[in-house]
Design a protein around this motif. Sequence first.
Motif, mmCIF file in Angstrom:
data_model
loop_
_atom_site.group_PDB
_atom_site.id
_atom_site.type_symbol
_atom_site.label_atom_id
_atom_site.label_comp_id
_atom_site.label_asym_id
_atom_site.label_seq_id
_atom_site.Cartn_x
_atom_site.Cartn_y
_atom_site.Cartn_z
ATOM 1 N N PHE A 87 7.927 0.611 85.295
ATOM 2 C CA PHE A 87 8.835 -0.489 85.597
ATOM 3 C C PHE A 87 9.629 -0.202 86.873
ATOM 4 N N GLU A 88 10.065 1.050 86.994
ATOM 5 C CA GLU A 88 10.915 1.431 88.130
ATOM 6 C C GLU A 88 10.189 1.318 89.467
ATOM 7 N N PHE A 89 8.871 1.232 89.428
ATOM 8 C CA PHE A 89 8.059 1.163 90.641
ATOM 9 C C PHE A 89 7.877 -0.275 91.139
ATOM 10 N N MET A 90 8.160 -1.248 90.293
ATOM 11 C CA MET A 90 7.833 -2.631 90.636
ATOM 12 C C MET A 90 8.618 -3.144 91.846
ATOM 13 N N GLU A 91 9.926 -2.968 91.849
ATOM 14 C CA GLU A 91 10.719 -3.481 92.974
ATOM 15 C C GLU A 91 10.429 -2.746 94.285
ATOM 16 N N PRO A 92 10.305 -1.421 94.285
ATOM 17 C CA PRO A 92 9.891 -0.779 95.541
ATOM 18 C C PRO A 92 8.549 -1.282 96.044
ATOM 19 N N ALA A 93 7.597 -1.519 95.149
ATOM 20 C CA ALA A 93 6.291 -2.028 95.576
ATOM 21 C C ALA A 93 6.427 -3.408 96.200
ATOM 22 N N MET A 94 7.307 -4.225 95.654
ATOM 23 C CA MET A 94 7.548 -5.552 96.215
ATOM 24 C C MET A 94 8.150 -5.459 97.610
ATOM 25 N N SER A 95 8.998 -4.465 97.828
ATOM 26 C CA SER A 95 9.699 -4.357 99.110
ATOM 27 C C SER A 95 8.754 -4.056 100.266
ATOM 28 N N TRP A 96 7.596 -3.469 99.963
ATOM 29 C CA TRP A 96 6.657 -3.111 101.029
ATOM 30 C C TRP A 96 6.119 -4.347 101.740
ATOM 31 N N THR A 97 6.061 -5.464 101.039
ATOM 32 C CA THR A 97 5.449 -6.666 101.606
ATOM 33 C C THR A 97 6.429 -7.840 101.588
ATOM 34 N N SER A 98 7.716 -7.527 101.742
ATOM 35 C CA SER A 98 8.754 -8.548 101.714
ATOM 36 C C SER A 98 9.445 -8.651 103.066
ATOM 37 N N ASP A 99 9.966 -9.830 103.354
ATOM 38 C CA ASP A 99 10.892 -10.008 104.461
ATOM 39 C C ASP A 99 11.999 -10.947 103.983
ATOM 40 N N ASP A 100 12.806 -11.430 104.889
ATOM 41 C CA ASP A 100 13.939 -12.269 104.484
ATOM 42 C C ASP A 100 13.504 -13.629 103.961
ATOM 43 N N GLU A 101 12.260 -14.000 104.227
ATOM 44 C CA GLU A 101 11.814 -15.344 103.888
ATOM 45 C C GLU A 101 10.976 -15.400 102.610
ATOM 46 N N ALA A 102 10.209 -14.369 102.328
ATOM 47 C CA ALA A 102 9.267 -14.433 101.207
ATOM 48 C C ALA A 102 8.819 -13.043 100.789
#
Length: 244
Positions: A132-147
Motif C-alpha cells: 500500500f505504501e508504494f502506491m502514492e510514490p508510484a503515482m508520483s513518477w508519472t504525475s504533474d500539476d495537471e494529471a
Amino acid sequence: MQITVIGTGLIGSQLAAELTARGHDVTTASLSSGVDLLTGQGLDAVLAGAHTVVNVTNSPTFDEQSPAFFRTTVGNLLAAGERADVRHQVALSIVGTDQVPRLDYYRAKTLQEELLRGGPTPYSIVRATQFFEFMEPAMSWTSDDEAVRLPATPVQPIASAEVAEALADVATGSPLDAILEVAGPDAFTLDEIGRVTLTARGDRRPVIVDDQAGLFAAVQGDVLLPGPGARLGRTHYRDWLTTT
C-alpha cells in the motif's frame, strides 16, 4: 528461536518488532550496523547462533546493476549461513517477478530466488504484491500539476504490516522449500487505484490511462496478481487510506 533479520527498512523494522513481540531472540543487520552484504563484512557475527535468517534487503538501484547485487549478496549470505549452521533461509520477493523479463529489477529478484533454491540450506520464499505504501510514490513518477498518468495494470496491493506478519509466520515455521504468495484482499487496475487515492486525498486531478507510463508499463496482462492458494491480507486499501 534465534533469528537474524537482514535489512531494517519498511519491512525489516516491522518484522523485527513482530518477531520480538512473539518472544523470539532477534538480531537486525544493515549497513548502518556494520554489516555489508556486498563484501560479507559483519555477516559471521550477526549469524552466529542463528537458526533462521530473513533477507528483506533491496538493491540500491533498480537498473541493470541489480542482478549483480543479488548475485553477490545472496552468495555471501548463503556461504555465511552455512558456516554458522543456519537451518532456514527466508527471502522476500515479488509476485510475478519471473513473468516480467523487461524489468531489470524483476529479473534480479528472479535470480535471487534461483540462487536461494540452489543453495545449501532449506529455504522459504515469500512473494508479496505491491505494498500500500508504494502506491502514492508510484503515482508520483508519472504525475504533474495537471494529471496523473497510469497504465491499467491489474494489481492486488497489501499492507506492509501484513507482509511482515506473513514473514514472521514463515520464519518461525519449518522451511517451505517452496514459494508462498501474499496479497491484499482486493484487486484493482492501477489507474483505478490512482482515482481511489486521489479522491481520498481530496485531489481533483484526473487519472489518464496511459499504457506507456511508468515502471508498470512493462507489465503485460495480470501477472502481478497472486495465484490460487495465496495468503490474503485483511486490510482493504480504501480503509487503509483513511488511517494514513
